[in-house]
Motif scaffolding. Sequence first.
Motif, PDB file in Angstrom:
ATOM      1  N   GLU A 163      21.139  88.911   7.443  1.00 39.29           N
ATOM      2  CA  GLU A 163      22.169  87.873   7.401  1.00 39.29           C
ATOM      3  C   GLU A 163      22.300  87.265   5.999  1.00 39.29           C
ATOM      4  O   GLU A 163      23.411  87.091   5.483  1.00 39.29           O
ATOM      5  N   VAL A 164      21.172  86.954   5.357  1.00 41.54           N
ATOM      6  CA  VAL A 164      21.183  86.233   4.085  1.00 41.54           C
ATOM      7  C   VAL A 164      21.273  87.172   2.878  1.00 41.54           C
ATOM      8  O   VAL A 164      21.841  86.828   1.859  1.00 41.54           O
ATOM      9  N   LYS A 165      20.695  88.372   2.993  1.00 46.14           N
ATOM     10  CA  LYS A 165      20.649  89.356   1.898  1.00 46.14           C
ATOM     11  C   LYS A 165      19.960  88.767   0.655  1.00 46.14           C
ATOM     12  O   LYS A 165      20.535  88.707  -0.438  1.00 46.14           O
ATOM     13  N   PRO A 166      18.713  88.348   0.799  1.00 48.56           N
ATOM     14  CA  PRO A 166      18.009  87.709  -0.315  1.00 48.56           C
ATOM     15  C   PRO A 166      17.355  88.721  -1.261  1.00 48.56           C
ATOM     16  O   PRO A 166      17.164  89.892  -0.926  1.00 48.56           O
ATOM     17  N   ASP A 167      16.990  88.218  -2.435  1.00 47.09           N
ATOM     18  CA  ASP A 167      16.162  88.973  -3.380  1.00 47.09           C
ATOM     19  C   ASP A 167      14.683  88.637  -3.179  1.00 47.09           C
ATOM     20  O   ASP A 167      13.815  89.441  -3.491  1.00 47.09           O
ATOM     21  N   ILE A 168      14.441  87.428  -2.690  1.00 46.16           N
ATOM     22  CA  ILE A 168      13.085  86.908  -2.522  1.00 46.16           C
ATOM     23  C   ILE A 168      12.959  86.302  -1.121  1.00 46.16           C
ATOM     24  O   ILE A 168      13.843  85.562  -0.688  1.00 46.16           O
ATOM     25  N   VAL A 169      11.857  86.617  -0.431  1.00 50.96           N
ATOM     26  CA  VAL A 169      11.614  86.069   0.907  1.00 50.96           C
ATOM     27  C   VAL A 169      10.295  85.298   0.908  1.00 50.96           C
ATOM     28  O   VAL A 169       9.270  85.808   0.427  1.00 50.96           O
ATOM     29  N   VAL A 170      10.319  84.085   1.442  1.00 51.28           N
ATOM     30  CA  VAL A 170       9.111  83.272   1.611  1.00 51.28           C
ATOM     31  C   VAL A 170       8.805  83.157   3.098  1.00 51.28           C
ATOM     32  O   VAL A 170       9.682  82.816   3.895  1.00 51.28           O
ATOM     33  N   ASN A 205       8.602  97.747   5.949  1.00 54.16           N
ATOM     34  CA  ASN A 205       9.204  98.880   6.660  1.00 54.16           C
ATOM     35  C   ASN A 205      10.716  98.895   6.461  1.00 54.16           C
ATOM     36  O   ASN A 205      11.344  99.953   6.453  1.00 54.16           O
ATOM     37  N   TYR A 206      11.288  97.718   6.282  1.00 54.81           N
ATOM     38  CA  TYR A 206      12.730  97.587   6.041  1.00 54.81           C
ATOM     39  C   TYR A 206      13.078  97.929   4.600  1.00 54.81           C
ATOM     40  O   TYR A 206      14.083  98.604   4.333  1.00 54.81           O
ATOM     41  N   ASN A 207      12.275  97.453   3.652  1.00 55.03           N
ATOM     42  CA  ASN A 207      12.483  97.727   2.225  1.00 55.03           C
ATOM     43  C   ASN A 207      11.121  97.823   1.563  1.00 55.03           C
ATOM     44  O   ASN A 207      10.427  96.819   1.411  1.00 55.03           O
ATOM     45  N   SER A 208      10.756  99.017   1.142  1.00 58.18           N
ATOM     46  CA  SER A 208       9.408  99.250   0.610  1.00 58.18           C
ATOM     47  C   SER A 208       9.263  98.905  -0.867  1.00 58.18           C
ATOM     48  O   SER A 208       8.146  98.897  -1.390  1.00 58.18           O
ATOM     49  N   SER A 209      10.365  98.600  -1.556  1.00 60.56           N
ATOM     50  CA  SER A 209      10.318  98.362  -3.000  1.00 60.56           C
ATOM     51  C   SER A 209       9.867  96.940  -3.320  1.00 60.56           C
ATOM     52  O   SER A 209      10.498  95.961  -2.902  1.00 60.56           O
ATOM     53  N   ILE A 215       8.236  89.318  -1.958  1.00 59.46           N
ATOM     54  CA  ILE A 215       7.746  88.598  -0.771  1.00 59.46           C
ATOM     55  C   ILE A 215       6.581  87.676  -1.138  1.00 59.46           C
ATOM     56  O   ILE A 215       5.606  88.106  -1.761  1.00 59.46           O
ATOM     57  N   PHE A 216       6.704  86.420  -0.716  1.00 58.72           N
ATOM     58  CA  PHE A 216       5.572  85.482  -0.718  1.00 58.72           C
ATOM     59  C   PHE A 216       5.238  85.193   0.738  1.00 58.72           C
ATOM     60  O   PHE A 216       6.131  84.857   1.528  1.00 58.72           O
ATOM     61  N   ALA A 217       3.951  85.268   1.093  1.00 60.11           N
ATOM     62  CA  ALA A 217       3.562  84.990   2.475  1.00 60.11           C
ATOM     63  C   ALA A 217       2.205  84.285   2.524  1.00 60.11           C
ATOM     64  O   ALA A 217       1.324  84.549   1.706  1.00 60.11           O
ATOM     65  N   GLY A 218       2.078  83.408   3.522  1.00 59.90           N
ATOM     66  CA  GLY A 218       0.799  82.737   3.735  1.00 59.90           C
ATOM     67  C   GLY A 218       0.931  81.226   3.690  1.00 59.90           C
ATOM     68  O   GLY A 218       1.966  80.674   3.304  1.00 59.90           O
ATOM     69  N   CYS A 223      -5.461  84.597   5.162  1.00 55.31           N
ATOM     70  CA  CYS A 223      -6.233  85.788   4.793  1.00 55.31           C
ATOM     71  C   CYS A 223      -5.506  86.542   3.683  1.00 55.31           C
ATOM     72  O   CYS A 223      -4.756  87.493   3.921  1.00 55.31           O
ATOM     73  N   TYR A 224      -5.737  86.102   2.480  1.00 52.57           N
ATOM     74  CA  TYR A 224      -5.049  86.559   1.266  1.00 52.57           C
ATOM     75  C   TYR A 224      -5.027  88.081   1.121  1.00 52.57           C
ATOM     76  O   TYR A 224      -3.974  88.697   0.903  1.00 52.57           O
ATOM     77  N   GLU A 225      -6.191  88.700   1.253  1.00 47.81           N
ATOM     78  CA  GLU A 225      -6.296  90.139   0.996  1.00 47.81           C
ATOM     79  C   GLU A 225      -5.459  90.957   1.977  1.00 47.81           C
ATOM     80  O   GLU A 225      -4.766  91.902   1.593  1.00 47.81           O
ATOM     81  N   LYS A 226      -5.510  90.596   3.248  1.00 47.36           N
ATOM     82  CA  LYS A 226      -4.784  91.351   4.269  1.00 47.36           C
ATOM     83  C   LYS A 226      -3.271  91.200   4.122  1.00 47.36           C
ATOM     84  O   LYS A 226      -2.509  92.133   4.399  1.00 47.36           O
ATOM     85  N   ILE A 227      -2.838  90.015   3.692  1.00 50.07           N
ATOM     86  CA  ILE A 227      -1.406  89.793   3.493  1.00 50.07           C
ATOM     87  C   ILE A 227      -0.901  90.638   2.329  1.00 50.07           C
ATOM     88  O   ILE A 227       0.174  91.241   2.397  1.00 50.07           O
ATOM     89  N   LEU A 228      -1.681  90.704   1.254  1.00 55.04           N
ATOM     90  CA  LEU A 228      -1.298  91.570   0.134  1.00 55.04           C
ATOM     91  C   LEU A 228      -1.313  93.035   0.548  1.00 55.04           C
ATOM     92  O   LEU A 228      -0.421  93.809   0.176  1.00 55.04           O
ATOM     93  N   ASP A 229      -2.306  93.429   1.316  1.00 54.82           N
ATOM     94  CA  ASP A 229      -2.388  94.820   1.782  1.00 54.82           C
ATOM     95  C   ASP A 229      -1.174  95.200   2.624  1.00 54.82           C
ATOM     96  O   ASP A 229      -0.747  96.359   2.641  1.00 54.82           O
ATOM     97  N   ALA A 230      -0.606  94.224   3.326  1.00 58.59           N
ATOM     98  CA  ALA A 230       0.562  94.495   4.170  1.00 58.59           C
ATOM     99  C   ALA A 230       1.823  94.723   3.344  1.00 58.59           C
ATOM    100  O   ALA A 230       2.810  95.266   3.863  1.00 58.59           O
ATOM    101  N   GLY A 231       1.787  94.274   2.065  1.00 59.18           N
ATOM    102  CA  GLY A 231       2.934  94.535   1.206  1.00 59.18           C
ATOM    103  C   GLY A 231       3.536  93.335   0.515  1.00 59.18           C
ATOM    104  O   GLY A 231       4.591  93.444  -0.108  1.00 59.18           O
ATOM    105  N   ALA A 232       2.904  92.169   0.581  1.00 62.99           N
ATOM    106  CA  ALA A 232       3.431  90.991  -0.105  1.00 62.99           C
ATOM    107  C   ALA A 232       3.196  91.094  -1.604  1.00 62.99           C
ATOM    108  O   ALA A 232       2.185  91.641  -2.051  1.00 62.99           O
ATOM    109  N   ASN A 233       4.135  90.553  -2.383  1.00 64.29           N
ATOM    110  CA  ASN A 233       3.923  90.421  -3.829  1.00 64.29           C
ATOM    111  C   ASN A 233       2.951  89.297  -4.126  1.00 64.29           C
ATOM    112  O   ASN A 233       2.126  89.397  -5.044  1.00 64.29           O
ATOM    113  N   PHE A 234       3.062  88.208  -3.338  1.00 65.00           N
ATOM    114  CA  PHE A 234       2.219  87.026  -3.521  1.00 65.00           C
ATOM    115  C   PHE A 234       1.741  86.526  -2.169  1.00 65.00           C
ATOM    116  O   PHE A 234       2.441  86.662  -1.166  1.00 65.00           O
ATOM    117  N   ALA A 235       0.544  85.944  -2.181  1.00 61.97           N
ATOM    118  CA  ALA A 235      -0.022  85.467  -0.919  1.00 61.97           C
ATOM    119  C   ALA A 235      -0.977  84.310  -1.186  1.00 61.97           C
ATOM    120  O   ALA A 235      -1.372  84.031  -2.317  1.00 61.97           O
TER     121      ALA A 235
END
Length: 299
Positions: A163-170, A205-209, A215-218, A223-235
């Motif tokens: 819906e939003v088509k963002p460049d960055i997701v928090v 899975n939607y966008n692997s790049s 992506i920022f998550a947390g 659990c910093y390490e697991k969030i990064l392992d999932a594919g976040a740029n920042f956690a």
Amino acid sequence: MDIGDYVVRKSYEKDITFKIIDKRVNEDGKEVFVLKGTNLRIIADSPIDDLEEVKPDYSGEKDIVFNNAVNDTIRKIVAYRGGGEDIEPVKRKRAHKSPHRLISDENKNDLVFGRPGKILHIDGDPVYLDNCLKVYKQLSLNAVGFAVKEREQPSKVIELVKEVKPDIVVLTGHDGMAKDIKDYMDVNNYRNSKFFIEAVTELRNYNSSYDELVIFAGACQSCYEKILDAGANFASSPNRVLIHCLDPVFICEKIAYTNIEKVLTIHEILENTITGIKGVGGLQTRGKYREGYPKSPYA
């Protein structure tokens, strides 16, 4: 005291201001109040005899430190950009002088405009979301926010991205560790880390790049390490500490207003955060700011 009142904890030297959001009976049959930090993403509980009611604008010792740091960061960002939303934050290289050029270098720079990256902020706490959106606006950032409970974020994030088509997701909200935790890598020992991990996995899975979708998550103590392992740029949170509610905002600002030609080091990205490397971390990431030329005379 009742739900909605502002309080401080006497046993912690009244260092942080809280708002009472609930009350319940603990295992010993005693009534305790559930508290939410006004600045830090913290949920705590406390018996009434440890609480002291304060005015909504009260600031404890840590609140004052954090508030000063936030104000200093905002002033620094605005000064760096020249105080205007159309000011390019990245220093431009002047074109080589040529007898065949049609306009001067100075006039050319006047015709350059820019577009910072667009941000989608999904927060489990509507109050923190509102605080973040106010600062996004103050920093001239194009941000759209949705209040979504942490456990619902994995199932709703792709729909919102489309819906939003963002460049960055928090993806943020509340989190926390179990008492007497021994295995810091077991996501079952965290309140909401598994939901952040699932949501990040859905996004990747939607966008692997990592360059196309940042992506920022947390949240606090995630659990910093697991969030990064999932594919976040920042956690968050490398040291399992509490993070300031505006840390994701200042990371987004750095990415959104850095030219796409530049890959930022993690040290550059974190320099404006409030809780620093103990609270947030991640990977070097490409900026999202794009220059345009020429600026329309009708805009």
